[in-house]
Motif scaffolding. Structure first.
Motif, mmCIF file in Angstrom:
data_model
loop_
_atom_site.group_PDB
_atom_site.id
_atom_site.type_symbol
_atom_site.label_atom_id
_atom_site.label_comp_id
_atom_site.label_asym_id
_atom_site.label_seq_id
_atom_site.Cartn_x
_atom_site.Cartn_y
_atom_site.Cartn_z
ATOM 1 N N ALA A 130 19.196 11.138 -5.371
ATOM 2 C CA ALA A 130 18.079 11.896 -4.802
ATOM 3 C C ALA A 130 17.298 10.968 -3.881
ATOM 4 N N LEU A 131 16.832 11.516 -2.769
ATOM 5 C CA LEU A 131 16.074 10.730 -1.798
ATOM 6 C C LEU A 131 14.827 10.136 -2.436
ATOM 7 N N PHE A 132 14.626 8.821 -2.272
ATOM 8 C CA PHE A 132 13.325 8.254 -2.605
ATOM 9 C C PHE A 132 12.858 7.325 -1.501
ATOM 10 N N ALA A 133 11.559 7.285 -1.335
ATOM 11 C CA ALA A 133 10.953 6.367 -0.371
ATOM 12 C C ALA A 133 9.857 5.627 -1.108
ATOM 13 N N ASP A 134 10.052 4.330 -1.252
ATOM 14 C CA ASP A 134 9.036 3.511 -1.915
ATOM 15 C C ASP A 134 8.404 2.637 -0.844
ATOM 16 N N LEU A 135 7.120 2.840 -0.651
ATOM 17 C CA LEU A 135 6.432 2.133 0.417
ATOM 18 C C LEU A 135 5.466 1.149 -0.204
ATOM 19 N N MET A 136 5.464 -0.049 0.330
ATOM 20 C CA MET A 136 4.477 -1.041 -0.093
ATOM 21 C C MET A 136 3.618 -1.385 1.110
ATOM 22 N N ALA A 137 2.327 -1.456 0.895
ATOM 23 C CA ALA A 137 1.429 -1.846 1.981
ATOM 24 C C ALA A 137 0.651 -3.078 1.568
ATOM 25 N N VAL A 138 0.388 -3.909 2.551
ATOM 26 C CA VAL A 138 -0.375 -5.127 2.314
ATOM 27 C C VAL A 138 -1.580 -5.131 3.252
ATOM 28 N N GLY A 139 -2.683 -5.587 2.725
ATOM 29 C CA GLY A 139 -3.894 -5.639 3.524
ATOM 30 C C GLY A 139 -4.693 -6.880 3.202
#
Lengths: 329, 329
Positions: A130-139
């Motif tokens: 199944a499609l998954f999108a795991d996004l990580m953001a840094v600030g």
């Protein structure tokens, strides 16, 4: 015991007990992990969406799916008052997904990140059922907001207006969207929930004592903030700002609008705890960004969270908020 | 066109064309994305593993699955000479997975991160049909190594010995592990592939011109380094260091050991490009860490990568290396 019986909240408690104390930083339990740098703090957050759990592909355009994923991460950075700097994407792709879908989704999320200063920097790709999108953001944050540092007597204020995304989602789940004249307005709240990054940064100089984003619902997240600070949150039902279309959708679905405004998830507004004396200035600063700020309650000595009606009686809702682990599809 | 027809490499080219140029940093195309800070660079990397794609649960203990996930990320940080600082975990959990499995996996990866200075800081949890663990690691580098800055005339050196993980994996895939006396040795290479973090940091003061980790196989990754630097990589088959047990496994499987040493994936050794004059010092530094360093070739003007035998003839292998998108199960 199966993971589903154990539950996400028990898992989080276990994580906090085992791994919660990070030397000189704070991690598990905040919207974003915060790591001390030579100059301020690094803020890190990740947010995974799975097809069939968080969305159905017929609900959104692929670019919207990407944008929503980016905004969810950026909202976590806003909640700790961090300037977004970049994103990493790990993508699980079923072999039969059209390449164009991947392109549109990735372009949508990359564009959303760039809007707020966070270009797509890298990531990983894998096959997946199944499609998954795991996004990580840094600030980066010079002086981050925490959940743990609210003070008794602080006023609780919330950005924007509430209930739109949850009402839209429930219309979709019930297949009633065409029956609701407010559907286009509500759909826009669900499909493009702007993260309050600019608003948070504009308030950086103010004495904000604590903050949280209310992506799991105001009541649940106000309770988390109160618990982290060792306080009790008192919310006033009649003061909650209701997004356009929410009353109409609630009427159609036979629900109280409060179920959406007080307990609806997928909301990317911020809840801030600050001294009453700072509210006027905060309101003025956000008005210049066309963002409403509404006083919805206060913090006092005690524990837990309570929602009161105009007569001061406690309002009990069917559910307090959203568990991430629970599928919405 | 379906994603599987388009292919991972085409997707990566598309990503590089669309999003490859990050202002003042480098992202897509490096082992880790690098973001300039006031003080050095931030290194960011992510690595996703999916059950049924990257591993079968009967192959490893849950703690090993977690540790391998952590080590894959930490190896990417080693490849850019970054000191690991923290990790985020996004976990997709099927409802019928035992809670103990999740606990052991998370404890294994958290312990592995802590070994190298990268505590588990936070993350996300979601329901998923198949278990996935997407780990992101962040590090700091005063003077990172890039893929793009190798020079013609540089010597190519590799840490450790090669082929063990790929030989172990192929024994597993073929169900021949009990037939191989070297299985325990090979299994250890696959289950606990130590990332070369300490080794990379120990070499930080040396004139390393470029580096890459060879997790997709020496030949493929040497080609990537050469391409990024606009050069040609020449590798010498007879110089490749062969891990213990690889020859035995190759004989059992009717394969050439070179298929494992030159083209085997799941390898967490580093390939470095540096001037010939610096090799002796690098070798001495790593010997103090009980890590071998072997000269396996050089870089010259031209394009591509070539593997030569002792007679100077090109060796052509059935496949050059591993695509991440391709399932190993």
């Amino acid at each position: 015991m199966l993971f589903s019986q154990w539950g996400e909240l028990a898992f989080h408690r276990w994580l906090e007990e085992r791994f919660g104390t990070v030397p000189r930083g704070r991690g598990i339990g905040e919207d974003a992990a915060l790591l001390p740098l030579a100059d301020g703090f690094l803020a890190l957050t990740s947010d995974a969406v799975v097809e069939g759990v968080h969305f159905r592909r017929e609900w959104f355009a692929w670019a919207e799916i990407g944008r929503r994923a980016a905004y969810a991460c950026l909202s976590d950075l806003a909640a700790v008052c961090a300037q977004p700097r970049g994103m990493l994407l790990s993508l699980g792709v079923p072999p039969d997904l059209p390449a164009e879908a991947v392109q549109e989704m990735v372009a949508g999320l990359a564009k959303a990140g760039e809007e707020f200063g966070a270009p797509l920097l890298g990531g990983d790709t894998t096959a997946a059922a199944a499609l998954f999108a795991d996004l990580m953001a840094v600030g980066h944050s010079q002086r981050p907001w925490w959940r743990t540092t609210a003070q008794a007597g602080d006023v609780l204020v919330v950005t924007g207006a509430l209930g739109g995304p949850a009402a839209a989602l429930e219309l979709l789940q019930a297949g009633r969207q065409t029956a609701c004249p407010a559907w286009p307005t509500l759909r826009a709240r669900l499909a493009t929930p702007t993260p309050r990054v600019r608003e948070a940064l504009a308030l950086a100089a103010l004495p904000v004592h604590a903050a949280i984003d209310i992506s799991d619902g105001l009541l649940l997240d106000a309770g988390r903030l109160a618990q982290a600070s060792g306080l009790r949150a008192v919310l006033r039902a009649e003061h909650l700002p209701t997004a356009p279309g929410v009353r109409e959708a609630a009427a159609l679905l036979g629900r109280s609008p409060l179920e959406f405004t007080a307990a609806g998830g997928e909301e990317y507004e911020l809840l801030l705890a600050l001294p009453a004396a700072a509210v006027a200035q905060a309101t003025q600063i956000l008005a210049a960004l066309s963002c409403a700020l509404t006083t919805v309650g206060h913090l006092e000595a005690g524990r837990g969270v309570v929602l009161l009606d105009a007569a001061g009686q406690e309002v009990v809702l069917p559910r307090a908020g959203w568990e991430h682990y629970a599928p919405v599809c």
